[in-house]
Design a protein around this motif. Sequence first.
Motif, PDB file in Angstrom:
ATOM      1  N   PHE A 446       0.842  -1.192   0.000  1.00  0.00           N
ATOM      2  CA  PHE A 446       0.000   0.000   0.000  1.00  0.00           C
ATOM      3  C   PHE A 446       0.882   1.249   0.000  1.00  0.00           C
ATOM      4  CE2 PHE A 446      -2.469  -3.442   1.634  1.00  0.00           C
ATOM      5  CZ  PHE A 446      -3.776  -3.211   1.224  1.00  0.00           C
ATOM      6  N   PRO A 447       1.254   1.763  -1.156  1.00  0.00           N
ATOM      7  CA  PRO A 447       2.166   2.913  -1.205  1.00  0.00           C
ATOM      8  C   PRO A 447       1.544   4.220  -0.726  1.00  0.00           C
ATOM      9  CG  PRO A 447       1.434   2.348  -3.408  1.00  0.00           C
ATOM     10  CD  PRO A 447       0.943   1.257  -2.514  1.00  0.00           C
ATOM     11  N   LEU A 448       0.213   4.301  -0.686  1.00  0.00           N
ATOM     12  CA  LEU A 448      -0.441   5.561  -0.307  1.00  0.00           C
ATOM     13  C   LEU A 448      -0.778   5.638   1.182  1.00  0.00           C
ATOM     14  CD1 LEU A 448      -2.926   5.959  -3.309  1.00  0.00           C
ATOM     15  CD2 LEU A 448      -0.547   6.707  -3.119  1.00  0.00           C
ATOM     16  N   ILE A 449      -0.355   4.630   1.952  1.00  0.00           N
ATOM     17  CA  ILE A 449      -0.632   4.627   3.392  1.00  0.00           C
ATOM     18  C   ILE A 449      -0.063   5.899   4.028  1.00  0.00           C
ATOM     19  CG2 ILE A 449       0.203   3.584   5.545  1.00  0.00           C
ATOM     20  CD1 ILE A 449      -2.206   2.233   4.567  1.00  0.00           C
ATOM     21  N   GLY A 450      -0.869   6.534   4.874  1.00  0.00           N
ATOM     22  CA  GLY A 450      -0.413   7.720   5.592  1.00  0.00           C
ATOM     23  C   GLY A 450      -0.725   9.021   4.904  1.00  0.00           C
ATOM     24  N   VAL A 477      -6.959 -11.969  -3.875  1.00  0.00           N
ATOM     25  CA  VAL A 477      -6.784 -11.036  -2.760  1.00  0.00           C
ATOM     26  C   VAL A 477      -7.621  -9.799  -3.015  1.00  0.00           C
ATOM     27  CG1 VAL A 477      -5.159  -9.543  -1.526  1.00  0.00           C
ATOM     28  CG2 VAL A 477      -4.460 -11.843  -2.231  1.00  0.00           C
ATOM     29  N   GLN A 478      -8.449  -9.448  -2.047  1.00  0.00           N
ATOM     30  CA  GLN A 478      -9.234  -8.223  -2.117  1.00  0.00           C
ATOM     31  C   GLN A 478      -8.559  -7.197  -1.207  1.00  0.00           C
ATOM     32  OE1 GLN A 478     -13.091  -8.065  -0.194  1.00  0.00           O
ATOM     33  NE2 GLN A 478     -13.967  -7.086  -2.010  1.00  0.00           N
ATOM     34  N   ALA A 479      -8.105  -6.102  -1.795  1.00  0.00           N
ATOM     35  CA  ALA A 479      -7.373  -5.095  -1.027  1.00  0.00           C
ATOM     36  C   ALA A 479      -7.946  -3.714  -1.293  1.00  0.00           C
ATOM     37  CB  ALA A 479      -5.891  -5.122  -1.404  1.00  0.00           C
ATOM     38  N   TYR A 480      -8.045  -2.885  -0.246  1.00  0.00           N
ATOM     39  CA  TYR A 480      -8.581  -1.545  -0.402  1.00  0.00           C
ATOM     40  C   TYR A 480      -8.128  -0.685   0.776  1.00  0.00           C
ATOM     41  CZ  TYR A 480     -12.057  -3.988   2.447  1.00  0.00           C
ATOM     42  OH  TYR A 480     -12.667  -4.762   3.389  1.00  0.00           O
ATOM     43  N   TYR A 481      -8.251   0.622   0.605  1.00  0.00           N
ATOM     44  CA  TYR A 481      -7.994   1.576   1.681  1.00  0.00           C
ATOM     45  C   TYR A 481      -9.326   1.869   2.366  1.00  0.00           C
ATOM     46  CZ  TYR A 481      -3.542   2.427  -0.688  1.00  0.00           C
ATOM     47  OH  TYR A 481      -2.316   2.277  -1.270  1.00  0.00           O
ATOM     48  N   LYS A 482      -9.319   1.794   3.704  1.00  0.00           N
ATOM     49  CA  LYS A 482     -10.572   1.914   4.441  1.00  0.00           C
ATOM     50  C   LYS A 482     -10.442   2.958   5.542  1.00  0.00           C
ATOM     51  CE  LYS A 482     -14.195  -1.033   6.388  1.00  0.00           C
ATOM     52  NZ  LYS A 482     -14.579  -2.412   6.696  1.00  0.00           N
ATOM     53  N   GLN A 634       9.358  -0.937  -8.057  1.00  0.00           N
ATOM     54  CA  GLN A 634       9.455  -1.502  -6.718  1.00  0.00           C
ATOM     55  C   GLN A 634       8.625  -0.676  -5.743  1.00  0.00           C
ATOM     56  OE1 GLN A 634      13.573  -1.741  -5.638  1.00  0.00           O
ATOM     57  NE2 GLN A 634      13.965  -3.504  -6.939  1.00  0.00           N
ATOM     58  N   PHE A 635       8.111  -1.367  -4.721  1.00  0.00           N
ATOM     59  CA  PHE A 635       7.275  -0.690  -3.724  1.00  0.00           C
ATOM     60  C   PHE A 635       8.036   0.425  -3.014  1.00  0.00           C
ATOM     61  CE2 PHE A 635       6.303  -0.469   0.834  1.00  0.00           C
ATOM     62  CZ  PHE A 635       5.066   0.126   0.762  1.00  0.00           C
ATOM     63  N   SER A 636       9.302   0.191  -2.671  1.00  0.00           N
ATOM     64  CA  SER A 636      10.096   1.204  -1.960  1.00  0.00           C
ATOM     65  C   SER A 636      10.232   2.474  -2.789  1.00  0.00           C
ATOM     66  CB  SER A 636      11.481   0.648  -1.612  1.00  0.00           C
ATOM     67  OG  SER A 636      12.157   0.227  -2.788  1.00  0.00           O
ATOM     68  N   SER A 637      10.398   2.322  -4.112  1.00  0.00           N
ATOM     69  CA  SER A 637      10.506   3.493  -4.986  1.00  0.00           C
ATOM     70  C   SER A 637       9.182   4.245  -5.050  1.00  0.00           C
ATOM     71  CB  SER A 637      10.930   3.064  -6.391  1.00  0.00           C
ATOM     72  OG  SER A 637      12.185   2.407  -6.364  1.00  0.00           O
ATOM     73  N   GLN A 638       8.090   3.498  -5.186  1.00  0.00           N
ATOM     74  CA  GLN A 638       6.777   4.132  -5.222  1.00  0.00           C
ATOM     75  C   GLN A 638       6.494   4.878  -3.923  1.00  0.00           C
ATOM     76  OE1 GLN A 638       4.096   0.894  -5.988  1.00  0.00           O
ATOM     77  NE2 GLN A 638       4.305   1.055  -8.210  1.00  0.00           N
ATOM     78  N   ARG A 639       6.810   4.228  -2.820  1.00  0.00           N
ATOM     79  CA  ARG A 639       6.550   4.833  -1.504  1.00  0.00           C
ATOM     80  C   ARG A 639       7.339   6.123  -1.316  1.00  0.00           C
ATOM     81  NH1 ARG A 639       3.222   5.834   2.193  1.00  0.00           N
ATOM     82  NH2 ARG A 639       3.715   5.367   4.342  1.00  0.00           N
ATOM     83  N   ARG A 640       8.595   6.098  -1.738  1.00  0.00           N
ATOM     84  CA  ARG A 640       9.437   7.283  -1.591  1.00  0.00           C
ATOM     85  C   ARG A 640       8.922   8.432  -2.455  1.00  0.00           C
ATOM     86  NH1 ARG A 640      15.935   7.645  -2.898  1.00  0.00           N
ATOM     87  NH2 ARG A 640      16.176   9.843  -2.369  1.00  0.00           N
ATOM     88  N   ILE A 641       8.543   8.122  -3.685  1.00  0.00           N
ATOM     89  CA  ILE A 641       8.047   9.176  -4.585  1.00  0.00           C
ATOM     90  C   ILE A 641       6.745   9.761  -4.062  1.00  0.00           C
ATOM     91  CG2 ILE A 641       7.076   9.561  -6.877  1.00  0.00           C
ATOM     92  CD1 ILE A 641       9.228   7.712  -7.981  1.00  0.00           C
TER      93      ILE A 641
END
Length: 720
Positions: A446-450, A477-482, A634-641
Amino acid sequence: MVKKGVIAGVWLRSSPTHRYGLSVDDQKNEIEKMAYRDGVKIVKYWTDSDSGEIHPDKNRYFLTMKENIRKDPGFIKILYVYDKARFGLVDSAGEIRINEFFAKNNIELKYLNERLIPVGAICRRSTDMQEASLDVQMDSILEYATKDNCEVRKWWLFGEEKGQSGVSIERCQDWKNMLDELKNSMYSIERILVDDVSRIGRTSPNRKIYIQELFKEYKAPIYYINAPFKDDGSLEDGVMQFVRHGEAFQSSKEKSKNVKTRSLVYARKGFWLAGNIYAYKRLVLDEHGNPFVTNGKNLILEKKQSKQVKTQRIKLIPGNSEEIKVVRRVYAMYNDDDIGFYTIAARLNAEEIPAARGGTWTPTVVRSLLTNEIYVGTSHYNRQTTDIWSGITTKVPKEEQVKVENAHEGIISKELFFAVQEKIKKNSNRFKTGHHPNTLKDTPKFPLIGTIFCLDCQRRYASAWAVRKSNRRGKYVQAYYKDTSRRTFGKKVCPNSISLRKDDIDALVMNRIKERLMSGVIIQKVKNELKKKLDSLVSSKKTDGSKIKIEAELNEIESKIENLLNVIARKGMSNQVIDKIQTELDQLISKKKIVEKNLGNIESSDTVCVDINKLTEKIMDNYKKVIDKLENGQFSSQRRIVRELIHSIAVSPTKKVIYIAYYDLPEDIVTDMHLDGSAIPEPLYNRVGPINIKEEFYMGCIQIDEHMYEDVKPLTCFKL
């Protein structure tokens, strides 16, 4: 010499920081005796007995005295003061200002004691049962201070409300606050008085000596008033200190070991050793195992209350009937109604049922209640141990653990308890509770967490996911932001909250970031910034320091060689000495060649030309390639950006609109951004609690991206 018949005033002030110390009445009696001997008539008293203000410029009584003197400067000729400390915490500049004020008004300052040594005092009470411990220490310190002409300006009392262990004293917040106050010289203290070496902790001798040196660094050395050493730096004194600190440390370890041994003995007998438990009460027993009766009633301990007699024991008995019903209801909802932790917490909060500690119910609290063996009458001790000196926690082998069944009356049947444990174990393979998905393997990230929050309830969005099965899709897998308020409190707090499908919102935001980073304006800004940095990097003379150092080394070698050649030219030396000098000369010549080679390499590297434009284009090509692969990167790159480019994503459930707030580019520190002259608040991922950002922030300052949700499919995001 004071003339008889002169009219005087008196300034009285009690000890500034504690009820102990020189009282106003004591000062008054001493001053009146001196005034009588001098033949002076006292016509005015200014008294500060209750303000507690330590700075004279802020003391209302002191300011009143100055105002009275200004209005009628001639009505007193002398001002009696017990000592200079009565004016409060005054530095040299402040003392000059006070003297100038009274001199300007032709008033003589007369002190009974020219100077008392300003000191602080540390007292510590280990347990609640040592009721008189602090008073005994304080009386001993005050007696010493009186004899040694000291005034205690500040008392630091540890364990005043609740006992403070000597082992963990350095970890408590009051100790850290004290060090900050000493470091900043808040009280102008010249020494710290302590009753005994054990009062500032029972840590290792090396640690205690370090603490002493730390206090010396803060210009407030520790004085142990009842210790057989003086800290004078002598060898005998150092050995004595080490021995006494070692004795206190060893005594603490022995006590800790004995307490643990006795506690486990009582645990095996079924007695309770811990604090409050939801739905239970703590009954106090006497040394014979019978209920302890006071005022005709069995003694029941309240919250945060402990027994006062060592021979007393504690037994758990069923407590509040309403709390017992809640426990049984939680077990029934999970086992019979097939309701999960989040829904149970939401229902209990919706009914305004207080949780175990008076707060709100959360999934973690519900899970803890469902897995606690206490509710079937089983006590379980010594499952893990924490070293109180290092703070390291380790698991205890099963054979050393203490597990007592039927230690007290259970309120849940064992059959129901074990059925719930099996169900939790089974569901744990399907729902990943207790772990953040971003830290697990083979789970959605979840790169948009926070960064996402709800504008209606001002609560942050969290990750939610589960493994599902269907005939058409199979296992997926069912995934969402709640919205966290919906997940924890149900519909009560935010009835219109909307959940966001992870794949849809992630793709939408990544596309928007990609479009933004690949826009012509941003590309040009990044390119210009890159050129500036490359220019400064190439133009900076990074090799100057190394070049100067090597040149100095070369000059030194040449000077040594010249000196050795002059020595060899002399006559009368033995062959052995000449051979030794020749060997040293050969080594210097070899070293000189190496240094000259290094110097040549540095000089040649300084002349290398760098095509900045070509290098910039090459880096920009890589920049574009990275942006192109952002969606599948990569998730780390997405999260940082995401953290560097997006300030927040606000969801308006009532309008079904999303606002995306970007940071301006390029900058190094995102918290310094400004748009349209308005400061952007701190990043959301650093926040705790409600966000407190209104919709006007996005409407007035930030570029808006709007996205609509279909009423039929509230989890799917569609762009307008």
